[in-house]
Scaffold this active site. Sequence first.
Site, PDB file in Angstrom:
ATOM      1  N   GLY A   1       0.828  -1.209   0.000  1.00 57.85           N
ATOM      2  CA  GLY A   1       0.000   0.000   0.000  1.00 57.85           C
ATOM      3  C   GLY A   1       0.855   1.247   0.000  1.00 57.85           C
ATOM      4  N   ASN A   2       0.258   2.383   0.292  1.00 61.70           N
ATOM      5  CA  ASN A   2       1.023   3.619   0.427  1.00 61.70           C
ATOM      6  C   ASN A   2       0.339   4.541   1.430  1.00 61.70           C
ATOM      7  OD1 ASN A   2      -0.801   5.526  -1.070  1.00 61.70           O
ATOM      8  ND2 ASN A   2      -0.405   4.047  -2.699  1.00 61.70           N
TER       9      ASN A   2
END
Length: 406
Positions: free
Chosen positions: A210-211
């Site tokens: 993810g980020n």
Amino acid sequence: MRPLEGKHIVLGVTGGIAAYKSAYLLRLMIKAGAEVQVVMTPAAKQFITPVTMSALSGKPVVSEFFSANTGEWHSHVDLGLWADAMVIAPATASTIGKMAHGIADNMLVTTYLSAKEQVLLAPAMDLDMMAHPSTTENIELLRRRGNIIIDSTEGELASHLTGKGRMAEPEQIMAALEDYFAKSGPLAGKKILITAGPTRERIDPVRFIGNYSTGKMGIALADEAARKGAEVTLVLGPVNTRPTMPGVRVIDVESAREMHDACVAEFGAQDAAVMCAAVADYAPATVADRKIKREKDEIPEIRLVKNPDIAAALGKMKREGQVLAGFALETNDEEANALGKMERKNLDMIVMNSLRDAGAGFGTDTNKVTIYHRDGSVNAFGLKPKTEVASDIIARLTTLINSASR
Ligand code: C5P
């Protein structure tokens, strides 16, 4: 996000028990940033005093054609011109009848007849009066003439009878007013697709790539576009926040592939799309169907494959008259990178934010952006709250949409 901010509203109050709720309605309007002029019928003053209403609105209540003290003439024409909207709550059977038939024997009805802008009315009366064909036909007549009727509800009435005739609650009247202002904005009738948030690329049932995107910028854009009247579809990755404007349609997605498929399915019907999501560039080639176990000596390798570039895919689909905007979050060579992305993805405008600027980028409540346009023009803005950045971006987008659809 505050559609009533700075709006001029004439609040007409007529003589019904529900007039006590008008004080609360007035309070909500003032809190929402509106300037309100209260006009009361003589009968309304039997139910609630003008002192209450003038204290809450900060303006003397208008009720008579002439001021009793000074003889000054109150101009209903001026009031009608000043107003961005007129709300009559409660609207009694008598006032509704006068409005429908032009019987201008008090200040409220004369103001109504002079009103240039939208009129909304919230009928309130006993159930038998509400059911009488005279009332129902008058209400229908007013509706046909373009007035917005905020329907009364069923419930206990002042007569202790139960039935239809209770004035809509002040919150419902506010919602109708906000909805009206939102729909009458510069993007009324336009459809805008916005992507926001991060994506999650699954590794196994419990892990993902993810980020740090929180979706704040894209959600602020969705709210702002809706506030300006657009019909907004927000394709939203996994985040904790939601848009506040009631009209925004949210499509929740998890991965870049899901976001891509939702956008491709929706884009054909849109006037514009703004690609604000932080989309993962790569995803694991395969998703393990069981949790990957820790092995004693072996370190698992995750092979990655490329994700679709959603902005570029929409850039290829884009028809004449559609506007496509993207974002560029850069750490170096900001301008060259942003212009390169605008070209490669066939965007009409690109919003660049640099991680070199303090207060810009992921997770913050502020942002500092420069907007590049296809025609070569550039707008550089200072550090501002994301809500204000959203209004700068939506203003630029509105100009592009209007020139594209011409
Ligand atoms: O190339 P880069 O990822 O920096 O481009 C950023 C712009 O492209 C943003 O508008 C982002 O939302 C969009 N984008 C996308 N799909 C991807 C990668 C980026 O829509 N797979």
